[in-house]
Write a protein that holds these residues in place. Structure first.
Motif, PDB file in Angstrom:
ATOM      1  N   TYR A 137      36.147  22.958   1.199  1.00  0.00           N
ATOM      2  CA  TYR A 137      35.656  22.689  -0.155  1.00  0.00           C
ATOM      3  C   TYR A 137      36.688  21.921  -0.986  1.00  0.00           C
ATOM      4  N   ASP A 138      37.987  22.153  -0.678  1.00  0.00           N
ATOM      5  CA  ASP A 138      39.027  21.415  -1.401  1.00  0.00           C
ATOM      6  C   ASP A 138      38.938  19.909  -1.148  1.00  0.00           C
ATOM      7  N   GLY A 139      38.466  19.545   0.054  1.00  0.00           N
ATOM      8  CA  GLY A 139      38.490  18.136   0.426  1.00  0.00           C
ATOM      9  C   GLY A 139      37.152  17.445   0.519  1.00  0.00           C
ATOM     10  N   PHE A 140      36.075  18.230   0.591  1.00  0.00           N
ATOM     11  CA  PHE A 140      34.749  17.628   0.772  1.00  0.00           C
ATOM     12  C   PHE A 140      33.779  18.228  -0.245  1.00  0.00           C
ATOM     13  N   PRO A 141      32.975  17.393  -0.896  1.00  0.00           N
ATOM     14  CA  PRO A 141      32.034  17.897  -1.920  1.00  0.00           C
ATOM     15  C   PRO A 141      30.771  18.491  -1.299  1.00  0.00           C
ATOM     16  N   LEU A 142      30.957  19.347  -0.322  1.00  0.00           N
ATOM     17  CA  LEU A 142      29.823  19.994   0.345  1.00  0.00           C
ATOM     18  C   LEU A 142      29.216  21.033  -0.590  1.00  0.00           C
ATOM     19  N   ARG A 143      27.922  21.204  -0.504  1.00  0.00           N
ATOM     20  CA  ARG A 143      27.289  22.193  -1.383  1.00  0.00           C
ATOM     21  C   ARG A 143      27.754  23.602  -1.015  1.00  0.00           C
ATOM     22  N   GLN A 144      27.912  24.448  -2.038  1.00  0.00           N
ATOM     23  CA  GLN A 144      28.401  25.805  -1.838  1.00  0.00           C
ATOM     24  C   GLN A 144      27.335  26.859  -2.123  1.00  0.00           C
ATOM     25  N   CYS A 145      26.183  26.430  -2.619  1.00  0.00           N
ATOM     26  CA  CYS A 145      25.119  27.381  -2.912  1.00  0.00           C
ATOM     27  C   CYS A 145      24.429  27.817  -1.623  1.00  0.00           C
ATOM     28  N   THR A 146      23.734  28.928  -1.684  1.00  0.00           N
ATOM     29  CA  THR A 146      23.068  29.469  -0.491  1.00  0.00           C
ATOM     30  C   THR A 146      21.552  29.263  -0.532  1.00  0.00           C
TER      31      THR A 146
ATOM     32  N   ARG B 109      17.903  27.592  -0.199  1.00  0.00           N
ATOM     33  CA  ARG B 109      17.305  26.640   0.737  1.00  0.00           C
ATOM     34  C   ARG B 109      16.759  25.460  -0.055  1.00  0.00           C
ATOM     35  N   LEU B 110      17.312  24.263   0.169  1.00  0.00           N
ATOM     36  CA  LEU B 110      16.953  23.089  -0.618  1.00  0.00           C
ATOM     37  C   LEU B 110      15.919  22.235   0.107  1.00  0.00           C
ATOM     38  N   SER B 111      15.152  21.512  -0.684  1.00  0.00           N
ATOM     39  CA  SER B 111      14.129  20.620  -0.146  1.00  0.00           C
ATOM     40  C   SER B 111      14.486  19.177  -0.478  1.00  0.00           C
ATOM     41  N   ALA B 112      14.221  18.281   0.463  1.00  0.00           N
ATOM     42  CA  ALA B 112      14.504  16.854   0.226  1.00  0.00           C
ATOM     43  C   ALA B 112      13.485  16.227  -0.719  1.00  0.00           C
ATOM     44  N   THR B 113      12.347  16.872  -0.930  1.00  0.00           N
ATOM     45  CA  THR B 113      11.278  16.278  -1.753  1.00  0.00           C
ATOM     46  C   THR B 113      11.083  16.975  -3.092  1.00  0.00           C
ATOM     47  N   LYS B 114      11.720  18.129  -3.294  1.00  0.00           N
ATOM     48  CA  LYS B 114      11.552  18.876  -4.542  1.00  0.00           C
ATOM     49  C   LYS B 114      12.910  19.144  -5.169  1.00  0.00           C
ATOM     50  N   PRO B 115      13.391  18.218  -5.986  1.00  0.00           N
ATOM     51  CA  PRO B 115      14.703  18.401  -6.627  1.00  0.00           C
ATOM     52  C   PRO B 115      14.689  19.580  -7.586  1.00  0.00           C
ATOM     53  N   VAL B 116      15.877  20.205  -7.732  1.00  0.00           N
ATOM     54  CA  VAL B 116      16.072  21.275  -8.715  1.00  0.00           C
ATOM     55  C   VAL B 116      17.322  20.948  -9.513  1.00  0.00           C
TER      56      VAL B 116
ATOM     57  N   CYS C  11      20.903  18.940  -4.446  1.00  0.00           N
ATOM     58  CA  CYS C  11      19.803  19.706  -5.033  1.00  0.00           C
ATOM     59  C   CYS C  11      18.988  18.888  -6.038  1.00  0.00           C
ATOM     60  N   ASP C  12      19.662  18.003  -6.811  1.00  0.00           N
ATOM     61  CA  ASP C  12      18.927  17.246  -7.813  1.00  0.00           C
ATOM     62  C   ASP C  12      18.635  15.822  -7.371  1.00  0.00           C
ATOM     63  N   GLY C  13      18.881  15.531  -6.076  1.00  0.00           N
ATOM     64  CA  GLY C  13      18.577  14.222  -5.539  1.00  0.00           C
ATOM     65  C   GLY C  13      19.667  13.197  -5.741  1.00  0.00           C
ATOM     66  N   SER C  14      20.868  13.631  -6.180  1.00  0.00           N
ATOM     67  CA  SER C  14      21.976  12.679  -6.365  1.00  0.00           C
ATOM     68  C   SER C  14      22.334  11.998  -5.054  1.00  0.00           C
ATOM     69  N   VAL C  15      22.216  12.713  -3.939  1.00  0.00           N
ATOM     70  CA  VAL C  15      22.403  12.129  -2.608  1.00  0.00           C
ATOM     71  C   VAL C  15      21.196  12.499  -1.758  1.00  0.00           C
ATOM     72  N   GLY C  16      20.831  11.607  -0.867  1.00  0.00           N
ATOM     73  CA  GLY C  16      19.699  11.866   0.008  1.00  0.00           C
ATOM     74  C   GLY C  16      20.136  12.511   1.308  1.00  0.00           C
ATOM     75  N   PRO C  17      19.177  12.878   2.158  1.00  0.00           N
ATOM     76  CA  PRO C  17      19.505  13.532   3.420  1.00  0.00           C
ATOM     77  C   PRO C  17      20.432  12.710   4.308  1.00  0.00           C
ATOM     78  N   GLU C  18      20.252  11.399   4.359  1.00  0.00           N
ATOM     79  CA  GLU C  18      21.088  10.594   5.240  1.00  0.00           C
ATOM     80  C   GLU C  18      22.535  10.558   4.746  1.00  0.00           C
ATOM     81  N   GLU C  19      22.738  10.359   3.461  1.00  0.00           N
ATOM     82  CA  GLU C  19      24.080  10.314   2.904  1.00  0.00           C
ATOM     83  C   GLU C  19      24.761  11.678   3.046  1.00  0.00           C
TER      84      GLU C  19
END
Length: 584
Positions: A362-371, A373-380, A395-403
């Motif tokens: 987490y110190d080096g990569f902006p990986l999500r830390q929440c638990t 279950r996220l959807s690629a089509t329904k941003p939160v 979660c809010d669509g700032s990055v897509g599944p490929e990125e």
């Protein structure tokens, strides 16, 4: 075979008492503690019950003999006035006692005078084995047999041929008979060697000492030993048979030698004293090689979970860091590896270590830390970490599944193939913390990097062996070769090629009789983690020859870096090591 050779084979772990020459010595002194206060030396050299010689001389103490001592010993000033000095007497006594076991009643008193005499006169003090008949008597004899362990009391108890009278030679002669009487008392307890007899002078409970005969018939080879307790079945138990409980499992290169130590003062662990008192017997399993013994010990501990093995406490309680297989994968700390297509990194013996590695990522990569279950089509809505730049906010669509998948691949590579990206990712932050003298925070990052490097080494040692269907390796031991067959990280078979055997032929036979092993889910080996690490330890020893290998036993080039190298990479080659800064 001579009788002495036969005796030696039984008591190979020590010197048989019947083969020793004893010098039983007694000193009379002026009562002081200085070297030149000895007034008489008396000694008897004895072997196998036969007196070989006697030594007796008065010594001029070069001072007055106190009246009380003169009355007690009968040695007067006139008697010692013309006697030789200690400088003249000591060389003769040292020659008389050379190569013997020194025996004395209250031995520290007599040997203390002799040691100080050698130091004062420039003679090296001989490294005699020493027996103290007073100490032996306190351990061997019961209170209702003798009221105390004075020489006069023991002389009456054993009906010595002479009566001690505070003269050196007479007291030494009486001590000879006392020594023989004490030896007779312990002979039926399995005491046959000097080392056995010396153990009786130490603090060993009678219950523990009485079980020393359990080791008498054990083999001298490598293997595993089990202390067991047989308990009578409770009424109503099916079959009515006694229940066998394994209390402790151990290993040794020499089973007889190791088991004997549990009944002596060499074993000082309190829980082992309790274990030996509860045990009703010892079982042994000889092994062909030391590695086989190491592995068998681990398997038996896992199978029986003996209450006195510390290693048996929660042996399977390991943690792993898992990269999940969700649409937007995350890191999860789990307690097992499943064949579910996910990536696993570890194992960790402590959950805190797993948390350190997760935080290092987490110190080096902006990986999500929440638990969630996220959807690629329904941003939160994004959480606070996204606003802090600590999460790329899928979660809010700032990055897509490929990125996001590309980010996950960089994380997977940092854990499983190349640690340098993880280090580079925190280098700016670590350098900034050091520059700002925020050493406690920098030390936290250093600890996380150290845990990452240490775990990566363990991960690749285990997973690289787990990926090999078969390894046949040999190492020279003495005049022969130890040969092992390893399949998927599990010891499948063991063989030994003697000096007149062809190692390749023995290896083929060992492979033919090897256990069939199925692979476990990656990165698990087909054995316990500790077993595979034991195998890795053996394979990495100098002199191991690979006779056959199926698969690739290899690590990625930059997968493992020691923590100092990790820190230096993160600091961009800074000269001062971080541990020194952190302790400032």
């Amino acid at each position: 075979m001579t009788p002495s050779a036969a005796q030696a084979s039984f008591d190979d772990l020590g010197t048989p008492l019947s083969d020793l020459t004893y010098c039983v010595v007694d000193l009379e002194t002026t009562g002081g503690a200085e070297t030149d206060r000895i007034t008489e030396i008396g000694a008897v050299k004895v072997r196998a019950g036969e007196v070989l010689g006697e030594f007796q001389t008065l010594v001029n103490p070069r001072t007055h003999v106190p009246p009380l001592i003169a009355v007690l010993t009968g040695i007067t000033n006139s008697m010692v006035a013309g006697a030789p000095t200690l400088r003249e007497v000591l060389p003769a006594f040292l020659a008389f006692a050379q190569g013997t076991v020194v025996v004395a009643h209250n031995a520290p008193f007599d040997t203390g005078f002799l040691r100080r005499a050698c130091e004062a006169l420039g003679y090296p003090y001989p490294r005699w084995p020493v027996l103290d008949t007073a100490t032996l008597a306190r351990v061997i004899l019961l209170r209702d047999e003798v009221p105390n362990c004075k020489l006069g009391t023991l002389a009456r108890h054993f009906r010595t041929t002479v009566t001690p009278n505070h003269r050196a030679l007479t007291d030494a002669q009486a001590t000879v008979d006392v020594l023989h009487g004490l030896m007779e008392r312990v002979g039926n307890l399995g005491v046959h060697t000097l080392e056995d007899l010396q153990e009786f002078s130490r603090q060993v409970s009678p219950q523990r000492r009485s079980k020393r005969t359990w080791a008498a018939g054990l083999p001298e080879t490598a293997g595993v030993y089990l202390f067991v307790a047989e308990q009578e079945a409770s009424p109503g138990t099916a079959g009515g048979e006694a229940q066998r409980h394994v209390l402790y499992v151990g290993k040794s290169k020499n089973l007889r030698a190791r088991v004997r130590t549990y009944f002596t003062a060499a074993e000082k662990r309190r829980r082992m004293d309790e274990m030996v008192r509860l045990a009703t017997g010892v079982e042994t399993i000889p092994c062909q090689t030391q590695l086989e013994a190491d592995v068998l010990e681990l398997r038996l501990i896992a199978a029986h979970a003996p209450r006195y093995n510390r290693r048996s406490k929660f042996p399977d309680r390991l943690s792993w860091v898992k990269i999940t297989t969700e649409t937007f994968p995350r890191l999860s700390i789990v307690t097992g590896v499943r064949d579910d297509g996910a990536s696993y990194f570890g194992p960790f013996q402590r959950r805190q270590a797993a948390e350190d590695v997760v935080l290092a990522i987490y110190d080096g990569f902006p990986l999500r830390q929440c638990t969630a279950r996220l959807s690629a089509t329904k941003p939160v809505a994004a959480c606070a970490l996204a606003g802090m730049g600590r999460c790329c906010a899928p979660c809010d669509g700032s990055v897509g599944p490929e990125e996001y998948s590309a980010l996950v691949e960089r994380v997977r590579a940092a854990l499983c193939s190349d640690a340098r990206p993880a280090v580079a990712a925190v280098s700016a932050r670590l350098s900034r913390l050091v520059g700002e003298r925020r050493y406690e925070e920098a030390e936290t990052i250093r600890r996380r990097l150290e845990t990452l490097g240490r775990t990566a080494r363990r991960f690749h040692r285990v997973s690289s062996l787990a990926a090999c269907p078969e390894i046949v390796a040999a190492r020279r031991e003495g005049a022969g070769w130890d040969i092992h067959v390893i399949r998927y990280g599990r010891l499948a078979s063991t063989g030994v090629a003697g000096p007149h055997d062809v190692p390749q032929a023995v290896a083929r036979d060992t492979v033919a009789t090897a256990e069939t092993v199925r692979p476990a889910p990656h990165p698990l080996p087909a054995a316990g983690i500790e077993e595979t690490e034991q195998i890795a330890d053996w394979l990495e020893q100098p002199g191991v020859r690979l006779m056959h290998i199926e698969g690739d036993w290899a690590w990625p080039l930059h997968a493992v870096l020691d923590h100092e190298t990790l820190v230096q990479h993160a600091l961009g080659g800074a000269a001062a090591p971080l541990p020194a800064l952190a302790s400032a």
